[in-house]
Scaffold this motif. Structure first.
Motif, PDB file in Angstrom:
ATOM      1  N   GLU A  24      -7.899   8.091 -19.681  1.00 51.54           N
ATOM      2  CA  GLU A  24      -7.478   6.745 -19.085  1.00 51.54           C
ATOM      3  C   GLU A  24      -7.917   6.649 -17.569  1.00 51.54           C
ATOM      4  N   THR A  25      -8.133   5.271 -17.378  1.00 52.93           N
ATOM      5  CA  THR A  25      -8.443   4.854 -16.171  1.00 52.93           C
ATOM      6  C   THR A  25      -7.312   4.566 -15.305  1.00 52.93           C
ATOM      7  N   LYS A  26      -7.294   5.240 -14.006  1.00 50.10           N
ATOM      8  CA  LYS A  26      -6.157   5.072 -13.296  1.00 50.10           C
ATOM      9  C   LYS A  26      -6.504   4.679 -11.827  1.00 50.10           C
ATOM     10  N   ILE A  27      -5.653   3.952 -11.421  1.00 44.77           N
ATOM     11  CA  ILE A  27      -6.022   3.316  -9.766  1.00 44.77           C
ATOM     12  C   ILE A  27      -4.604   4.135  -9.061  1.00 44.77           C
ATOM     13  N   ALA A  28      -4.673   5.026  -8.283  1.00 43.23           N
ATOM     14  CA  ALA A  28      -3.848   5.735  -7.753  1.00 43.23           C
ATOM     15  C   ALA A  28      -3.200   5.418  -6.256  1.00 43.23           C
ATOM     16  N   GLU A  29      -4.211   5.221  -5.332  1.00 38.73           N
ATOM     17  CA  GLU A  29      -3.747   5.024  -4.095  1.00 38.73           C
ATOM     18  C   GLU A  29      -4.945   4.510  -3.056  1.00 38.73           C
ATOM     19  N   LEU A  30      -4.643   4.029  -1.756  1.00 33.91           N
ATOM     20  CA  LEU A  30      -5.652   3.797  -0.778  1.00 33.91           C
ATOM     21  C   LEU A  30      -5.797   4.791   0.278  1.00 33.91           C
ATOM     22  N   GLU A  31      -6.962   4.632   0.823  1.00 32.68           N
ATOM     23  CA  GLU A  31      -7.108   5.554   1.844  1.00 32.68           C
ATOM     24  C   GLU A  31      -7.909   5.080   3.084  1.00 32.68           C
ATOM     25  N   PRO A  32      -7.314   4.473   4.043  1.00 32.21           N
ATOM     26  CA  PRO A  32      -6.065   4.688   4.425  1.00 32.21           C
ATOM     27  C   PRO A  32      -5.310   3.306   3.769  1.00 32.21           C
ATOM     28  N   PRO A  33      -3.960   3.816   3.827  1.00 27.23           N
ATOM     29  CA  PRO A  33      -3.171   2.675   3.040  1.00 27.23           C
ATOM     30  C   PRO A  33      -2.558   1.363   4.301  1.00 27.23           C
ATOM     31  N   GLN A  34      -3.198   1.302   5.259  1.00 25.70           N
ATOM     32  CA  GLN A  34      -3.043   0.184   6.075  1.00 25.70           C
ATOM     33  C   GLN A  34      -4.069   0.215   7.023  1.00 25.70           C
ATOM     34  N   PHE A  96     -11.670  -4.785 -13.491  1.00 26.04           N
ATOM     35  CA  PHE A  96     -13.268  -4.613 -14.158  1.00 26.04           C
ATOM     36  C   PHE A  96     -13.814  -5.577 -14.930  1.00 26.04           C
ATOM     37  N   ASP A  97     -15.074  -5.784 -14.953  1.00 24.25           N
ATOM     38  CA  ASP A  97     -15.793  -6.617 -15.858  1.00 24.25           C
ATOM     39  C   ASP A  97     -15.296  -6.899 -17.076  1.00 24.25           C
ATOM     40  N   ASP A  98     -14.822  -5.599 -17.735  1.00 27.07           N
ATOM     41  CA  ASP A  98     -14.545  -5.649 -19.309  1.00 27.07           C
ATOM     42  C   ASP A  98     -13.047  -6.406 -19.350  1.00 27.07           C
ATOM     43  N   GLY A  99     -12.429  -6.878 -18.461  1.00 23.55           N
ATOM     44  CA  GLY A  99     -11.144  -7.442 -18.231  1.00 23.55           C
ATOM     45  C   GLY A  99     -10.026  -6.640 -18.012  1.00 23.55           C
ATOM     46  N   ARG A 100      -9.962  -5.302 -17.987  1.00 24.67           N
ATOM     47  CA  ARG A 100      -9.055  -4.345 -17.592  1.00 24.67           C
ATOM     48  C   ARG A 100      -8.722  -4.789 -16.011  1.00 24.67           C
ATOM     49  N   ALA A 101      -7.368  -4.655 -15.746  1.00 28.84           N
ATOM     50  CA  ALA A 101      -6.995  -5.023 -14.498  1.00 28.84           C
ATOM     51  C   ALA A 101      -5.760  -4.030 -14.152  1.00 28.84           C
ATOM     52  N   TYR A 102      -5.817  -3.328 -12.953  1.00 26.83           N
ATOM     53  CA  TYR A 102      -4.782  -2.473 -12.438  1.00 26.83           C
ATOM     54  C   TYR A 102      -4.181  -2.961 -11.096  1.00 26.83           C
ATOM     55  N   GLN A 103      -2.862  -2.771 -10.782  1.00 24.47           N
ATOM     56  CA  GLN A 103      -2.355  -3.314  -9.704  1.00 24.47           C
ATOM     57  C   GLN A 103      -1.395  -2.219  -8.981  1.00 24.47           C
ATOM     58  N   LEU A 104      -1.841  -2.091  -7.482  1.00 26.79           N
ATOM     59  CA  LEU A 104      -0.959  -1.385  -6.824  1.00 26.79           C
ATOM     60  C   LEU A 104      -0.058  -2.223  -6.003  1.00 26.79           C
ATOM     61  N   LYS A 105       1.211  -2.054  -6.469  1.00 22.46           N
ATOM     62  CA  LYS A 105       2.390  -3.246  -5.709  1.00 22.46           C
ATOM     63  C   LYS A 105       2.387  -2.535  -4.369  1.00 22.46           C
ATOM     64  N   ASN A 106       2.201  -3.504  -3.366  1.00 22.70           N
ATOM     65  CA  ASN A 106       2.459  -3.200  -1.849  1.00 22.70           C
ATOM     66  C   ASN A 106       1.405  -2.013  -1.470  1.00 22.70           C
ATOM     67  N   GLY A 107       0.142  -1.965  -1.939  1.00 18.46           N
ATOM     68  CA  GLY A 107      -0.485  -1.177  -1.877  1.00 18.46           C
ATOM     69  C   GLY A 107      -1.063  -0.912  -0.315  1.00 18.46           C
ATOM     70  N   PHE A 108      -0.938  -2.096   0.509  1.00 18.32           N
ATOM     71  CA  PHE A 108      -1.805  -1.845   1.345  1.00 18.32           C
ATOM     72  C   PHE A 108      -0.907  -2.744   2.565  1.00 18.32           C
ATOM     73  N   ARG A 109      -1.006  -2.279   4.003  1.00 20.73           N
ATOM     74  CA  ARG A 109      -0.182  -2.762   4.849  1.00 20.73           C
ATOM     75  C   ARG A 109      -1.142  -3.280   5.959  1.00 20.73           C
ATOM     76  N   TYR A 110      -0.968  -4.693   6.444  1.00 20.03           N
ATOM     77  CA  TYR A 110      -1.740  -4.977   7.520  1.00 20.03           C
ATOM     78  C   TYR A 110      -0.773  -4.885   8.768  1.00 20.03           C
ATOM     79  N   LEU A 111      -1.589  -4.160   9.755  1.00 17.94           N
ATOM     80  CA  LEU A 111      -0.715  -3.967  11.109  1.00 17.94           C
ATOM     81  C   LEU A 111      -1.023  -4.997  12.000  1.00 17.94           C
TER      82      LEU A 111
END
Length: 127
Positions: A24-34, A96-111
């Motif tokens: 399964e495709t998974k989106i986990a985290e951002l580096e850096p998260p801000q 993704f172009d095939d229509g699959r979408a993934y969301q990270l709630k509050n995944g990035f913070r603007y400083l």
């Protein structure tokens, strides 16, 4: 023969229950998260089983599109962050172009900093 089939079934079940065995495709985290509210910073979106070479992908930070979006490998997507509002957290959406979408709630913070040295001081301290 039945015992071998049963053992194989148990092994497959255990494998599927383990996180490293899933297709399964998974989106986990951002580096850096801000990052700074002015944007323009390279961000790595970490994931698993990303579709390398099987179509395109778009990424949004809240309602703003990231640029320079590239699926680097099956575990990462590199993007350039768009500008955002100071001191806010936004959802990250990967489509993704095939229509699959993934969301990270509050995944990035603007400083509230236009100087990267101030951002690095806060690295890893997502609030």
């Amino acid at each position: 023969m039945q015992r071998r089939t049963w053992l194989l079934g148990v092994a497959v079940s255990m494998c599927l229950a383990a996180t490293g065995c899933s297709n399964e495709t998974k989106i986990a985290e951002l580096e850096p998260p801000q990052g700074t509210y002015v944007g323009g910073e390279e961000i790595l979106i970490k994931g698993r089983n990303l579709p390398v070479g099987r179509g395109g992908v778009s990424v949004t930070f809240g309602r703003r599109a990231a640029t320079n979006v590239v699926i680097e490998n099956s575990n990462g997507i590199k993007v350039t962050s768009p500008a955002g509002e100071k001191n806010t957290e936004v959802d990250i959406t990967v489509m993704f172009d095939d229509g699959r979408a993934y969301q990270l709630k509050n995944g990035f913070r603007y400083l509230d900093a236009s100087d990267n040295t101030k951002v690095m001081k806060h690295f890893g301290t997502k609030k």
